[in-house]
Design a protein around this motif. Structure first.
Motif, PDB file in Angstrom:
ATOM      1  N   ALA A1323       0.806  -1.223   0.000  1.00  0.00           N
ATOM      2  CA  ALA A1323       0.000   0.000   0.000  1.00  0.00           C
ATOM      3  C   ALA A1323       0.842   1.278   0.000  1.00  0.00           C
ATOM      4  CB  ALA A1323      -0.934  -0.002   1.197  1.00  0.00           C
ATOM      5  N   VAL A1324       2.001   1.251   0.666  1.00  0.00           N
ATOM      6  CA  VAL A1324       2.728   2.508   0.870  1.00  0.00           C
ATOM      7  C   VAL A1324       3.556   2.878  -0.362  1.00  0.00           C
ATOM      8  CG1 VAL A1324       4.378   3.724   2.340  1.00  0.00           C
ATOM      9  CG2 VAL A1324       2.840   2.034   3.330  1.00  0.00           C
ATOM     10  N   SER A1325       3.400   4.121  -0.799  1.00  0.00           N
ATOM     11  CA  SER A1325       4.182   4.579  -1.951  1.00  0.00           C
ATOM     12  C   SER A1325       4.427   6.077  -1.781  1.00  0.00           C
ATOM     13  CB  SER A1325       3.417   4.321  -3.243  1.00  0.00           C
ATOM     14  OG  SER A1325       2.233   5.094  -3.210  1.00  0.00           O
ATOM     15  N   THR A1326       5.166   6.663  -2.719  1.00  0.00           N
ATOM     16  CA  THR A1326       5.443   8.096  -2.580  1.00  0.00           C
ATOM     17  C   THR A1326       5.004   8.836  -3.826  1.00  0.00           C
ATOM     18  OG1 THR A1326       7.611   8.000  -3.591  1.00  0.00           O
ATOM     19  CG2 THR A1326       7.517   7.545  -1.264  1.00  0.00           C
ATOM     20  N   THR A1327       4.909  10.153  -3.700  1.00  0.00           N
ATOM     21  CA  THR A1327       4.575  10.971  -4.868  1.00  0.00           C
ATOM     22  C   THR A1327       5.778  11.841  -5.158  1.00  0.00           C
ATOM     23  OG1 THR A1327       3.867  12.932  -3.703  1.00  0.00           O
ATOM     24  CG2 THR A1327       2.255  11.178  -3.902  1.00  0.00           C
ATOM     25  N   PHE A1328       5.766  12.492  -6.286  1.00  0.00           N
ATOM     26  CA  PHE A1328       6.860  13.422  -6.563  1.00  0.00           C
ATOM     27  C   PHE A1328       6.310  14.661  -7.252  1.00  0.00           C
ATOM     28  CE2 PHE A1328      10.118  14.923  -9.661  1.00  0.00           C
ATOM     29  CZ  PHE A1328      10.904  15.575  -8.734  1.00  0.00           C
ATOM     30  N   PRO A1346       5.156  -0.051  -6.972  1.00  0.00           N
ATOM     31  CA  PRO A1346       6.431   0.655  -7.169  1.00  0.00           C
ATOM     32  C   PRO A1346       7.616  -0.307  -7.041  1.00  0.00           C
ATOM     33  CG  PRO A1346       5.312   1.420  -5.163  1.00  0.00           C
ATOM     34  CD  PRO A1346       4.422   0.433  -5.813  1.00  0.00           C
ATOM     35  N   THR A1347       8.621  -0.146  -7.898  1.00  0.00           N
ATOM     36  CA  THR A1347       9.770  -1.046  -7.865  1.00  0.00           C
ATOM     37  C   THR A1347      10.936  -0.373  -7.147  1.00  0.00           C
ATOM     38  OG1 THR A1347      10.403  -0.144  -9.996  1.00  0.00           O
ATOM     39  CG2 THR A1347       9.190  -2.203 -10.023  1.00  0.00           C
ATOM     40  N   THR A1348      11.858  -1.206  -6.679  1.00  0.00           N
ATOM     41  CA  THR A1348      13.069  -0.682  -6.017  1.00  0.00           C
ATOM     42  C   THR A1348      14.282  -1.204  -6.775  1.00  0.00           C
ATOM     43  OG1 THR A1348      11.987  -0.662  -3.879  1.00  0.00           O
ATOM     44  CG2 THR A1348      14.378  -0.675  -3.851  1.00  0.00           C
ATOM     45  N   VAL A1349      15.255  -0.339  -7.026  1.00  0.00           N
ATOM     46  CA  VAL A1349      16.511  -0.802  -7.638  1.00  0.00           C
ATOM     47  C   VAL A1349      17.659  -0.429  -6.709  1.00  0.00           C
ATOM     48  CG1 VAL A1349      15.758  -0.654 -10.031  1.00  0.00           C
ATOM     49  CG2 VAL A1349      16.779   1.341  -8.951  1.00  0.00           C
ATOM     50  N   TYR A1350      18.781  -1.098  -6.893  1.00  0.00           N
ATOM     51  CA  TYR A1350      19.983  -0.776  -6.105  1.00  0.00           C
ATOM     52  C   TYR A1350      21.024  -0.203  -7.052  1.00  0.00           C
ATOM     53  CZ  TYR A1350      17.765  -3.207  -2.342  1.00  0.00           C
ATOM     54  OH  TYR A1350      16.877  -3.548  -1.359  1.00  0.00           O
ATOM     55  N   VAL A1351      21.519   0.974  -6.718  1.00  0.00           N
ATOM     56  CA  VAL A1351      22.520   1.589  -7.593  1.00  0.00           C
ATOM     57  C   VAL A1351      23.821   1.769  -6.813  1.00  0.00           C
ATOM     58  CG1 VAL A1351      20.800   2.821  -8.943  1.00  0.00           C
ATOM     59  CG2 VAL A1351      21.829   3.942  -6.981  1.00  0.00           C
ATOM     60  N   ASP A1352      24.908   1.890  -7.556  1.00  0.00           N
ATOM     61  CA  ASP A1352      26.211   2.064  -6.930  1.00  0.00           C
ATOM     62  C   ASP A1352      26.378   3.529  -6.559  1.00  0.00           C
ATOM     63  OD1 ASP A1352      28.945   2.619  -6.533  1.00  0.00           O
ATOM     64  OD2 ASP A1352      29.490   0.805  -7.601  1.00  0.00           O
ATOM     65  N   SER A1377       9.188   6.724  -7.626  1.00  0.00           N
ATOM     66  CA  SER A1377       8.355   7.743  -6.957  1.00  0.00           C
ATOM     67  C   SER A1377       6.907   7.714  -7.401  1.00  0.00           C
ATOM     68  CB  SER A1377       8.926   9.132  -7.257  1.00  0.00           C
ATOM     69  OG  SER A1377      10.171   9.265  -6.664  1.00  0.00           O
ATOM     70  N   GLY A1378       6.298   6.568  -7.548  1.00  0.00           N
ATOM     71  CA  GLY A1378       4.891   6.527  -7.971  1.00  0.00           C
ATOM     72  C   GLY A1378       4.775   6.555  -9.499  1.00  0.00           C
ATOM     73  N   LYS A1379       3.525   6.461  -9.987  1.00  0.00           N
ATOM     74  CA  LYS A1379       3.308   6.441 -11.441  1.00  0.00           C
ATOM     75  C   LYS A1379       3.199   7.862 -11.986  1.00  0.00           C
ATOM     76  CE  LYS A1379       3.129   2.127 -11.301  1.00  0.00           C
ATOM     77  NZ  LYS A1379       4.096   2.315 -10.211  1.00  0.00           N
ATOM     78  N   ILE A1380       3.609   8.022 -13.228  1.00  0.00           N
ATOM     79  CA  ILE A1380       3.508   9.342 -13.853  1.00  0.00           C
ATOM     80  C   ILE A1380       2.025   9.639 -14.113  1.00  0.00           C
ATOM     81  CG2 ILE A1380       4.139  10.663 -15.905  1.00  0.00           C
ATOM     82  CD1 ILE A1380       6.728   8.959 -15.962  1.00  0.00           C
ATOM     83  N   LEU A1381       1.606  10.862 -13.762  1.00  0.00           N
ATOM     84  CA  LEU A1381       0.183  11.222 -13.854  1.00  0.00           C
ATOM     85  C   LEU A1381      -0.277  11.323 -15.307  1.00  0.00           C
ATOM     86  CD1 LEU A1381      -0.033  13.944 -11.092  1.00  0.00           C
ATOM     87  CD2 LEU A1381      -1.439  11.925 -11.219  1.00  0.00           C
ATOM     88  N   THR A1455      10.800  -1.086 -17.108  1.00  0.00           N
ATOM     89  CA  THR A1455      10.770  -2.317 -16.291  1.00  0.00           C
ATOM     90  C   THR A1455      10.097  -3.443 -17.082  1.00  0.00           C
ATOM     91  OG1 THR A1455       8.625  -1.769 -15.384  1.00  0.00           O
ATOM     92  CG2 THR A1455      10.533  -0.934 -14.203  1.00  0.00           C
ATOM     93  N   GLU A1456      10.070  -4.611 -16.471  1.00  0.00           N
ATOM     94  CA  GLU A1456       9.418  -5.774 -17.116  1.00  0.00           C
ATOM     95  C   GLU A1456       7.908  -5.753 -16.879  1.00  0.00           C
ATOM     96  OE1 GLU A1456      11.180  -7.871 -19.016  1.00  0.00           O
ATOM     97  OE2 GLU A1456      12.842  -6.517 -18.573  1.00  0.00           O
ATOM     98  N   LEU A1457       7.452  -4.795 -16.034  1.00  0.00           N
ATOM     99  CA  LEU A1457       6.025  -4.790 -15.676  1.00  0.00           C
ATOM    100  C   LEU A1457       5.209  -4.139 -16.777  1.00  0.00           C
ATOM    101  CD1 LEU A1457       6.688  -3.475 -12.087  1.00  0.00           C
ATOM    102  CD2 LEU A1457       6.298  -5.840 -12.739  1.00  0.00           C
TER     103      LEU A1457
END
Length: 1587
Positions: A1323-1328, A1346-1352, A1377-1381, A1455-1457
């Motif tokens: 349920a929890v997500s963010t907006t931008f 929402p997906t999470t990636v790991y960056v260097d 940061s959520g889906k584009i409106l 993404t693959e989604l």
């Protein structure tokens, strides 16, 4: 002698070395010694001392005619200025405190003085400290009550006044008054930069008066007052036109600020008040104290670092740490390969017993009356003399009892070969000896250990580990000792932390039984079975047990007897610990072998009477004494009370720590004084030993006809490269060492390289001494791997062939074999610190620190030096105990001089120098400091220092090379269709709005409200909750419309259309109604957060500023706030007369406005949205009617909002998306909004979640600060909430409204905590959103999670994205940061070239959408700024479309989604605001990354914020804990930022919780913090300036 500075060459030449000492008559030597003591006791001034000494020595110095007399005078003045102020206060304490002078050497003091003279002009900024942190009562306690005096380099007056009146107090009033006078004239400035005191109008230099001057205080001349006044005048003149701080050639703001100048800065608000104070470019008053200190810091840092940074290869982005290349000019060994050195063969002795128990049996039966051991009490009286007969019978009794009378379940408890702990206090040698021999007779293995005094003794846990690994189940102790051990509730001895369960057995007479007549202990020949285990603590603090076999024990006794020429029935005094090492070997084992009589001097007696051992030598006519150089030194300080003692009976004075390079000065000084009392120079016999190899070498007594003793003066520089160079150019950094005699009989010795394969060293190379003999330890108990490395080393020749088939033991002593086959030791492996490839010895560094005069501020014997590993190299740390009466400033000065001395003598930088309060360092069992425990506390942040000086800038020379930006490739070659350099162009868009027929095509939001008031008049739109969770107010469509009409009617008569109106309301229906009222009347509303009544001084200026900048002609508000705006308190903060017209809307007449205003076009301005960015810039954006409706439409589609829905909003309603959701969306979509003002959560943290649960809300919005309040406030109360039926399973989406990188740690912990209440983890997500477009992304109800990636993280610094696996080093999680409106298009552009970037490339996020703001609303109306941010075009590719620049860095990743539309989903990841980033070392850092590392570094850091000032990184940490922890944080913060970010922290500021300002969105206001810091408003607990 303790407080002496040798006066230049004179002393160097006259230092009575044993050779010269011989030529001086005895009475002169005695007088000299008395003088030394008078000086050290403070009974004579330095000047008097010099004079008398000169007189005494004048007849004996014809040989130094050639010395230039001016040199002598110069040096004399310099040292006399450090005269100890006579005052009886010091006298008593000094004799007790300055004893441990084991490291003293006049030559060294000399070198240090000369080295420091070079640094005269450097001035370091002194750390500032809050009063309450001064644990020590410092001298300044009597100054007038001025908060800042503790932390200033106050002008020189105070110091001068104090010295001139020659009392350590400031009781005389006038210096303090002058000091005030000084402060008043100077205004807020303290010493304005280092240069201000160097030359004065009078033309004569007054450098001597600067306080932090790192040389000695100037000699007290008659015109001190005049100088001070000149100083004062100079300050006054200088300060009237002080120059802005130098910014080391780099402009303060990064290039981005050039592109977007401050629109109107909140920080500028006070500018008109301080016209007199000169300001730097960004409005920071120059003469704030902080900036002058930072200025000093910068001046210090400008000096070039010693090793030049070499050119390292830097691949495109891997930051390679500087590899220290060996210096081609470093000295290399040139001698031949050494050949192993053999000791003389072990002689045959007739009637030599076959084992130690056999010797005991022989003496116990044939010479039972012969004395074996005399024990003394604390007054020095003999308490008991153990005879050989008693030792034999008592040991037998104990052996019989242990083997036969202790049983468990009818099984004997102990079997031969079992290990038994011996726990005996240091003042009871008799019981120990009986227990030790009792174990040997019973064939048990004794393991002597220290008495554990508390459950948390330093290193006690490690001892427990040793006992456990040895399988010890029984501990022997005395009755008195057992009574003193800590007890558990049951009355038994408590189990110590980490210890196995032990049975305690008391060995006193009543507990042991007499063996039957026919029982005899088995007396066997010495075998290779274990005889005893000696414990040893390693450098890391782990404890090992060294096993010694019966045969090795016997062989060692034999070798010692031969080397020392022991004869039967000699008397020997032993000052050492009889449980281990030399004390055990000479005083317990070899003594019994030779039927010697040992006088054992306990440590506790030495503390009371340091002369006791000398008195006992005299009384008992002892032939041999075994001491440490410390004991010799202590006795020097007390010797003049004793006239009638004679040391002529001594034939051998064994100095057990003669291997310590600094023992030579104790030996020389001791000889100097006691030669007059019959001590012969040749009886001093230093020896070298280690727990593993036992005695390695010892200087033989004179009667053995050995070569004379040797001394070597070695170059420190050479030693640091493991090379022996005797005569060097740099006379200052030399080490004088004495030999430790010849190799032991029957031993073979060689020296091998310390690291890697044990190659034999060359003759002029220092290495580790290795011994092969029958008398060394055998193994580390239970550690076969380490045993192989240490006890079974095979040294090899350069050809690779082993030198012998015998295995060698490493001794952990570093040294070489000198002329005459004498062994020299220059250090221990334990004290070895390898910094940038060079070796330094901890003891040498201690000695240099101790040679820095004056020593009034720290205790001599309480200094620890060790190295810690930071950023792939060792860094040197020095910790000392500070005396309680030392003032802040004096200690700081001593510290800065120590740094410089070590720097110039050892050519190595000290990373951290810390002073801790007296008696707080962990102690080793017999005095001294427990080094490994101290190091552990330092690394854990548990040392609690009261003063810290870090010098990362000078030490850390292996940072990666700063990045040079490569020129970009030209655009043309890159773009082909939708690909950039082979990658898809990074662009993405939300659903297309054009195809979606929206049933309400209203262009104006106010029309929607009128339509709803007619169509569904009673439909509830708003419901506001109060702190109790009850409904405070509601509004239906019609009610809202009616209230808006009343406001419009009130405005229409008074204002013109298009006027701007400020709405200053608390969150509630009033705010919404007046907003629509303004639109009805054709006015432009500006919502403003009301000022905080308790905090007007900071909140009111912001209100005033928004009102002014927005050109509002009227303020609408409530009666209460109206009163507040015009109150007396408000007048203190702003000019209340300049407010525009203020109307309160509480009781408006029920009037309908004549007619509604209709805007001519939808592009007309609807409202202004003002917000203060985290960088402190106030920016207002213009929202047109079209944009307003488009925004509402996008949110409606994304969240599927309809009149039947309810959503809960816990946000502030003043700007951005919070305002839109609160005031606009409900009216547009018709859904009901449950409004929860975030302020109410402060009194009821569960308010928002309870409302969500009660109204079964599917969609809810909050801010990070709300989420934090819930996680912190409700984390432990989920059970209570469940009992109140709070259930969050209804929530489909909970969105955090943010204008920053998603705070993944916070959202995850929120999800985890409230999972128990049914909250779905998805349920929890963010907006931008940002200023140019308040809502770009918003998760909404449909679409993939929402997906999470790991960056260097290292790649990010180079503006690159490199995806890595979770958990890999330097990985940083980023959440989408959520889906584009709907209707929003996003593209990623290069920040510099403005060209499009490919997928997964980092760049600035650009946005295009119908609800973009139309531009900034500014006072100045700068067109350039507006154009750049709101309509910018790509430099190549699609150059037609118009975009708005968000000012945020991020990247898009396909993404693959799949999306709702069936397309592949593009995820937008926000990395951070460009304005916030720090450009350091050519790389781009995001403050949050550094802050996250810092918060992790210590449990007491509650919050952290970083910013830069003139290229220095400033780290502010909030301390949640006691203030004594404040200084622990300095080193930890510096370490973690170096390790993880390759940055050197310039300033560490420790403040109280809540000091870091946070805005309503929960974002840190770093720039406000920075201004507060520079204006000195933070009231920090501590400020450390890293050098």
């Amino acid at each position: 002698m303790a407080e002496r500075t040798s006066s230049g060459l004179l002393t160097m030449m006259l230092e009575p070395t044993p050779a010269v000492a011989m030529t001086l008559p005895a009475e002169v030597r005695e007088k000299l010694a008395e003088l030394e003591l008078e000086l050290s006791e403070g009974d004579i001034t330095q000047k008097g001392y010099e004079k008398k000494r000169g007189k005494l020595l004048a007849p004996y110095i014809p040989q130094i005619q050639g010395v230039d007399p001016s040199l002598q005078i110069d040096n004399r003045i310099q040292s006399s200025s450090q005269a100890v102020l006579p005052g009886s206060k010091h006298n008593k304490s000094r004799a007790a405190n300055t004893r441990d002078e084991r490291f003293r050497s006049d030559l060294h003091t000399e070198a240090v003085q000369a080295a420091l003279a070079k640094y005269k002009e450097r001035k370091m900024p002194m750390p500032s400290k809050r009063r309450s942190v001064l644990v020590q009562s410092s001298v300044e306690a009597c100054t007038p009550p001025d908060t800042s005096s503790a932390s200033e380099d106050e002008g020189s007056l105070r110091r001068q006044g104090r010295l001139a009146t020659s009392t350590p107090y400031q009781g005389h009033g006038h210096p303090a008054v002058e000091h005030w006078f000084n402060r008043v004239i100077q205004g807020s400035s303290t010493s304005s930069s280092a240069s201000s005191t160097s030359s004065h109008p009078g033309g004569r230099s007054v450098t001597t008066t600067t306080t932090t001057n790192t040389t000695a205080h100037a000699a007290l001349n008659a015109n001190a007052a005049a100088t001070a006044l000149a100083d004062l005048m100079a300050h006054t003149q200088l300060d009237n036109h002080s120059a802005p701080p130098d910014v080391t050639g780099l402009s303060e703001r990064s290039s981005l600020h050039a592109e977007r100048p401050q629109v109107a800065s909140v920080r500028g608000v006070s500018r008109n008040h301080h016209t007199s104070v000169m300001e730097t470019a960004d409005g920071v008053p120059v003469n704030s104290r902080v900036s002058s200190k930072i200025q000093q810091l910068l001046n210090t840092l400008k000096r070039p670092k010693r090793p030049p940074l070499r050119e390292f290869f830097v691949d495109d982005f891997e930051e390679l740490l500087g590899v220290q290349h060996p210096d081609p000019n470093q000295p290399k060994p040139e001698g031949q390969q050494m050949s192993p050195l053999e000791g003389e063969p072990l002689g045959l002795v007739n009637k030599w017993p076959p084992s130690l128990p056999a010797a005991l049996q022989r003496w116990g039966t044939t010479q039972p009356k012969s004395p074996c051991l005399t024990a003394l009490d604390n007054s020095g009286k003999p308490v008991y003399t153990l005879t050989y007969g008693k030792l034999w019978t008592r040991s037998q009794k104990l052996a019989y009892t242990l083997l036969n009378k202790l049983s468990t379940r009818n099984e004997p408890l102990l079997m031969p070969g079992d290990r038994v702990a011996l726990v005996f206090p240091n003042n009871d040698p008799v019981m120990f000896m009986v227990a030790f021999y009792g174990c040997l007779l019973a064939e048990l293995v004794p393991v002597p250990i220290e008495v554990p005094l508390t459950r948390k003794d330093a290193g006690s846990q490690q001892i427990g580990f040793l006992l456990g690994s040895c399988g010890v189940t029984l501990a022997l102790t005395t009755d008195a000792c057992q009574k003193g051990l800590p007890k558990a509730q049951t009355g038994e001895v408590a189990t110590f932390k980490g210890w196995p369960r032990l049975l305690w057995f008391v060995t006193d007479g009543k507990h042991v039984v007499k063996p039957p007549k026919d029982w005899y202990p088995p007396i066997r020949e010495a075998s290779n079975d274990i005889a005893y285990i000696e414990y040893k603590t390693s450098k890391e603090g782990s404890t090992m047990g060294i096993t010694v076999s019966h045969s090795a024990m016997l062989a060692h006794c034999h070798a010692l007897t031969q080397a020392c020429g022991y004869t039967e029935a000699e008397t020997i005094t032993n000052v050492l610990d009889f449980k281990r090492e030399a004390g055990l070997w000479h005083g317990v084992l070899t003594s019994v072998m030779n039927r010697m009589h040992v006088i054992s001097i306990p440590y506790s007696l030495m503390k009371v009477n340091p002369l006791s051992w000398i008195q006992k030598v005299h009384t008992y006519k002892a032939r041999v004494a075994v001491v440490k150089s410390r004991d010799m030194h202590w006795s020097l300080l007390a010797q003049r009370d004793q006239r009638d003692i004679s040391l002529s009976s001594l034939r051998m004075l064994i100095v057990a720590d003669g291997a310590n390079p600094w023992s030579i000065s104790s030996c020389d000084a001791f000889l100097n004084v006691f030669q007059a009392r019959g001590l012969r120079p040749e009886v001093i016999c230093p020896c070298a030993s280690s727990s593993e190899a036992m005695t390695v070498a010892i200087r033989r007594p004179p009667e053995m006809g050995v070569p004379p003793p040797g001394k070597a003066v070695l170059s420190m520089g050479g030693l640091s490269h493991s090379v022996i160079r005797v005569d060097t150019e740099e006379k200052l950094s030399v080490l004088t060492v004495q030999d430790v005699g010849q190799v032991m009989p029957g031993a073979l010795v060689c020296v091998v390289r310390v690291e890697g394969t044990p190659y034999i060293c060359q003759t002029d190379e220092v290495g580790e001494i290795c011994v092969s003999s029958g008398s060394t330890g055998v193994a580390y108990y239970g550690l076969p791997g380490m045993t192989k490395n240490v006890f079974e080393t095979i040294p090899v020749l350069s050809s690779g062939l082993p030198i012998s088939d015998r295995p060698f033991s490493r001794t952990s002593l570093l040294g070489f074999v000198g002329p005459d086959n004498l062994v020299f030791v220059v250090g221990k492996m334990d004290g070895l610190m390898v910094v940038s490839g060079r070796r330094h010895n901890a003891d040498d560094v201690v000695a240099t620190a101790l040679a820095v005069e004056p020593m009034k501020f720290v205790y001599r014997g309480r200094i620890a030096v060790f190295s810690v590993s930071v950023l792939h190299d060792e860094r040197i740390v020095v910790v000392a105990e500070q005396r309680p009466d030392a003032s802040e400033e004096d200690s700081f000065q001593w510290m800065s001089r120590v740094l410089q001395a070590i720097d110039s003598i050892h050519q190595v930088g000290v990373y951290c120098l810390a002073l801790v309060p007296a008696n707080t360092l962990p102690k080793a069992p017999l005095g001294g400091i427990h080094i490994s425990e101290t190091k552990q506390r330092f690394l854990e942040g548990a040392l609690h220092p009261c003063n810290v000086l870090m010098c990362p800038h000078t030490c850390v020379t292996n940072l990666p090379k700063p990045r040079q930006k490569q020129p970009e490739v030209s655009p043309a070659s890159l773009i082909v269709g939708n690909l950039v350099a082979g990658k898809r162009i990074a662009q993405a868009c939300g659903r297309d709005v054009a195809q979606l027929e929206d049933n309400e095509q209203f262009l104006y939001i106010q029309d929607v409200l009128q339509w709803r008031a007619q169509a569904t008049p009673d439909h509830p739109l708003f419901l506001v909750l109060n702190a109790k969770g009850t409904v405070a107010s509601t509004a239906s469509c019609l009610q809202l419309h009616k209230r808006a009409e009343r406001v419009a009617a009130a405005l229409m008569g008074r204002l013109n259309t298009g006027d701007h109106v400020a709405l200053v309301y608390p969150p509630g229906i009033d705010l919404i109604a007046t907003f629509y009222g303004c639109l009805y009347a054709g006015c432009v509303p500006v919502t403003v957060r009301p000022p905080h009544p308790q905090n007007l001084a900071t909140t009111l200026p912001t209100v005033k500023m928004i009102v002014e900048v927005s050109k509002s002609v009227c303020i609408l508000t409530t009666q209460a706030i109206m009163k507040l705006l015009k109150s007396k308190e408000a007048a203190a903060a702003v000019d209340v007369k300049s407010w525009p017209m203020v109307l309160d809307t509480d009781d408006l007449p029920r009037k309908k406005s004549p007619q509604m205003y209709k805007p001519p076009t939808p592009e007309m301005l609807a409202y202004l949205d003002f917000s203060v960015s985290t960088t402190g810039i106030l920016a207002g954006v213009k929202m047109s009617h079209a944009a307003t409706s488009a925004l509402c439409r996008s949110i409606k589609l994304q969240c599927e909002l309809y009149p039947s829905r309810q959503i809960a909003i816990c946000l502030d309603p003043y700007c951005g998306l919070g305002f839109a959701l609160w005031c606009l969306c409900s009216v547009y979509s018709g859904h009901q909004s449950i409004l929860v003002p975030p302020l109410e959560l402060e009194s009821n943290a569960s308010l928002w979640l309870a409302a969500v649960s009660q109204y079964k809300v599917r969609v809810t919005f909050c801010s990070y600060s709300v989420m934090e309040m819930c996680t912190k406030g409700l984390g432990s109360q989920t059970e209570a909430l469940r009992l109140r039926n709070v259930n969050l399973s209804c929530v489909r989406t909970c969105m955090v409204v943010a204008e920053e990188r998603p705070r993944i740690a916070l959202t995850q912990s929120f999800s985890k905590i409230f999972k128990d209440l049914g909250l779905s983890p998805r349920a929890v997500s963010t907006t931008f959103g940002c200023r140019v477009n308040v809502a770009i992304c918003l998760q909404g109800t449909a679409g993939p999670d929402p997906t999470t990636v790991y960056v260097d993280m290292r790649a990010l610094r180079h503006d690159r994205v490199r995806l890595v696996e979770r958990g890999s080093p330097h990985s940083l999680p980023l959440m989408e940061s959520g889906k584009i409106l709907p209707g929003v298009k996003v593209i990623i552009a290069n920040t510099e070239t403005k060209g499009p970037l490919g997928d997964s490339h980092l760049g600035e996020i650009w946005v295009s959408s119908p609800h973009n703001a139309t531009g900034y609303y500014t006072v100045y109306g700068e067109e350039a700024l507006h154009a750049d941010h709101f309509n910018t075009k790509l430099s190549f590719g699609d150059t037609q479309s118009v975009w708005a620049r968000t000012g945020y860095l991020g990247f898009l990743r396909r993404t693959e989604l799949t999306d709702a539309s069936g397309e592949r989903h593009d995820a937008l990841y926000v990395v951070g605001s460009l304005d916030e980033t720090l450009e350091l070392r050519g790389m781009r850092y995001h403050p949050i990354d550094i802050e996250t590392s810092v918060i992790r570094s210590h449990k007491s850091i509650a919050e952290c914020a970083v910013f830069t000032w003139t290229n220095l990184l400033v780290v502010v940490v909030e301390l949640e804990g006691s203030e004594q922890e404040a200084l622990d944080l300095v080193a930890l913060v510096t370490n973690v930022v170096l390790e993880e970010h390759y940055l050197i922290v310039g300033v560490v500021v420790v403040v109280d919780p809540g000091v870091i300002p946070i805005n309503s969105r929960g974002e840190k206001q770093r720039m406000h913090l920075r201004d507060g810091f520079l204006a000195d408003q933070l009231d920090p607990i501590y400020v450390a300036y890293n050098m």
